[in-house]
Design a protein around this motif. Structure first.
Motif, PDB file in Angstrom:
ATOM      1  N   SER A 232     110.133  -1.225 -85.929  1.00  0.00           N
ATOM      2  CA  SER A 232     110.591  -2.130 -84.868  1.00  0.00           C
ATOM      3  C   SER A 232     111.585  -1.415 -83.944  1.00  0.00           C
ATOM      4  CB  SER A 232     111.185  -3.413 -85.461  1.00  0.00           C
ATOM      5  OG  SER A 232     112.231  -3.076 -86.317  1.00  0.00           O
TER       6      SER A 232
ATOM      7  N   THR B 283     109.510   0.538 -81.569  1.00  0.00           N
ATOM      8  CA  THR B 283     108.914  -0.345 -80.560  1.00  0.00           C
ATOM      9  C   THR B 283     109.940  -0.667 -79.480  1.00  0.00           C
ATOM     10  OG1 THR B 283     107.749  -1.319 -82.414  1.00  0.00           O
ATOM     11  CG2 THR B 283     107.541  -2.461 -80.325  1.00  0.00           C
ATOM     12  N   GLN B 284     111.169  -0.936 -79.913  1.00  0.00           N
ATOM     13  CA  GLN B 284     112.239  -1.264 -78.972  1.00  0.00           C
ATOM     14  C   GLN B 284     112.510  -0.081 -78.041  1.00  0.00           C
ATOM     15  OE1 GLN B 284     113.646  -4.247 -78.552  1.00  0.00           O
ATOM     16  NE2 GLN B 284     114.671  -3.322 -76.790  1.00  0.00           N
TER      17      GLN B 284
ATOM     18  N   SER C 166     109.895   0.191 -75.469  1.00  0.00           N
ATOM     19  CA  SER C 166     110.075  -0.866 -74.483  1.00  0.00           C
ATOM     20  C   SER C 166     111.210  -0.500 -73.519  1.00  0.00           C
ATOM     21  CB  SER C 166     110.356  -2.153 -75.247  1.00  0.00           C
ATOM     22  OG  SER C 166     110.547  -3.192 -74.360  1.00  0.00           O
TER      23      SER C 166
END
Lengths: 175, 258
Positions: free
Chosen positions: B121, B124-125, B128
């Protein structure tokens, strides 16, 4: 042969060099025809090449080869129908017909006389003696080729030799 | 039959004195392996002579034909070299491959730590954030196509920060290119559920001088049932700058809202 089966075809050349003589001897012993024996040797190796994937590698190559050789020989005579089946018990009659031939061989040596005696035998008896010779008395392997027991092969060889002896002695008397 | 009797029988046979019944017994003994064929003297001598006979060897043409056949088969093999390996070869390889696969899965299952989930995660951040940075820097470019790309990047982002929506509003209100402004408006639609975005859109109505943007905004307000926008839309209707056809269409949107 395992390597041939797995794609190394050059190894078949080695097998051909090693076994072409016994194979030719087997065919020639059966039919006394050089040209035909050449063809049958060729056909046997053609089948070995074609059906190499069927060699399971459990028995030895020579036994498998003679198994195929027998089939090649039988197929040939079945197709051409030039072989006249001869009753085993009637070899003596045939001796009578070939008396002149036997007489012509007066000067022939033992081997020639033996070859004539072999010709007088039935196909089955001649075949068992030739297999015994070229399979070097490995009766168990011969049994695998013929589909019978080792003991049965020994009895067949015994009977064939007995008959060969009888024919041979008769030829000797006639000379 | 005992050994002596067997020897007697063999001796009798070798002398040529065995009768048919005795020969039959002899056959049985041979079959059972109690008498070897080599013990039968005359037959062995005959057999030896037969073995000594040379039947010759195949002609040279047989050799030629064989090697020609082998060469042709090898050629075929080169042309199409695939063949199923024998089971003896295939089985251990398949077993090894399956075992490796199972061990791989097992190792993956047992070695998986709880940290890995948070690591994924976090990654993913980061991705982004990188996209966001890229979008903001592209929006500063002079080229309209770069700015269009920047706007379209928001479509690939799941949750966007206030920075992104602010940048999109800035583009919607100030970009010199109508196409970029229109793209910014479309990019803002998915976030219209946020109150701040809806308010930004209402405020934006007054700053739009392009009829196409005005029209799109009016239709969007009608679709969103945003009654607060009526006064702003009415201003457009009252303005002398707004083309007549646009005024008509905006009026229809106002009617829907009222």
């Amino acid at each position: 042969m395992g390597k041939v089966r797995d794609g190394d075809l050059d190894k078949l050349g080695l097998l051909f060099e090693r076994y072409k003589r016994p194979l030719y001897g087997f065919f020639y012993g059966m039919n006394k025809d050089q040209e035909l024996s050449d063809d049958l040797v060729q056909n046997t190796f053609f089948r070995i090449l074609k059906y190499r994937h069927l060699f399971r590698g459990e028995g030895d190559f020579k036994t498998w080869m003679f198994h195929i050789a027998r089939n090649v020989s039988h197929d040939h005579f079945r197709k051409t129908k030039i072989k006249v089946k001869e009753a085993v018990e009637k070899w003596e009659d045939r001796l009578g017909h070939n008396e002149n031939q036997a007489m012509d061989m007066q000067l022939a040596d033992e081997h020639q006389m033996l070859a004539i005696a072999m010709e007088k035998l039935s196909d089955e008896k001649r075949e068992i003696l030739l297999l015994s010779k070229y399979q070097e008395k490995k009766y168990k392997e011969i049994g695998e080729i013929l589909g019978c027991t080792e003991g049965a092969v020994k009895v067949k060889v015994f009977r064939a030799l007995q008959e060969l002896k009888a024919v041979y002695q008769q030829l000797e008397r006639r000379m | 039959m005992d050994k002596n009797k067997i020897e007697e029988l063999v001796a009798k046979y070798n002398e040529g004195l065995a009768d048919p019944a005795e020969i039959f017994t002899l056959e049985q003994l041979i079959e059972e392996g109690q008498v070897d064929l080599t013990q039968l003297r005359e037959l062995k001598a005959l057999d030896d002579r037969m073995v000594a006979v040379d039947h010759g060897s195949p002609s040279l043409s047989t050799d030629d034909q064989f090697y020609a056949m082998l060469a042709s088969e090898k050629k075929k093999q080169v042309g199409f070299s695939f063949q199923w390996p024998s089971w003896n070869i295939l089985a251990p390889r398949l077993a090894l491959a399956s075992l490796t696969l199972i061990l791989g899965f097992a190792a993956g299952f047992w070695l998986k730590s709880p940290n890995q989930v948070s690591e994924v995660s976090a990654l993913t951040q980061e991705v982004s954030d990188l996209k966001e940075m890229m979008m903001l820097s592209l929006l500063e470019k002079e080229s309209a196509s770069d700015r269009l790309r920047a706007v379209s990047l928001t479509g690939e982002m799941g949750n966007v920060s206030a920075n992104v929506t602010d940048a999109l509003f800035k583009t919607l209100n100030n970009d010199p290119s109508v196409n970029v402004r229109l793209a910014a408006l479309e990019a803002l639609v998915p976030f219209a559920s946020q109150g701040s975005v809806r308010e930004g859109l209402i405020r934006s109505i007054a700053s739009q001088d392009s009829p196409i943007i005005q029209l799109n905004l009016a239709e969007l307000m009608a679709a969103l049932q945003e009654k607060k926008s009526v006064s702003e839309l009415q201003k457009l209707v009252d303005s002398n700058q707004t083309p007549r056809e646009i005024k008509e269409k905006i009026k229809k949107s106002i009617e829907v809202l009222i």
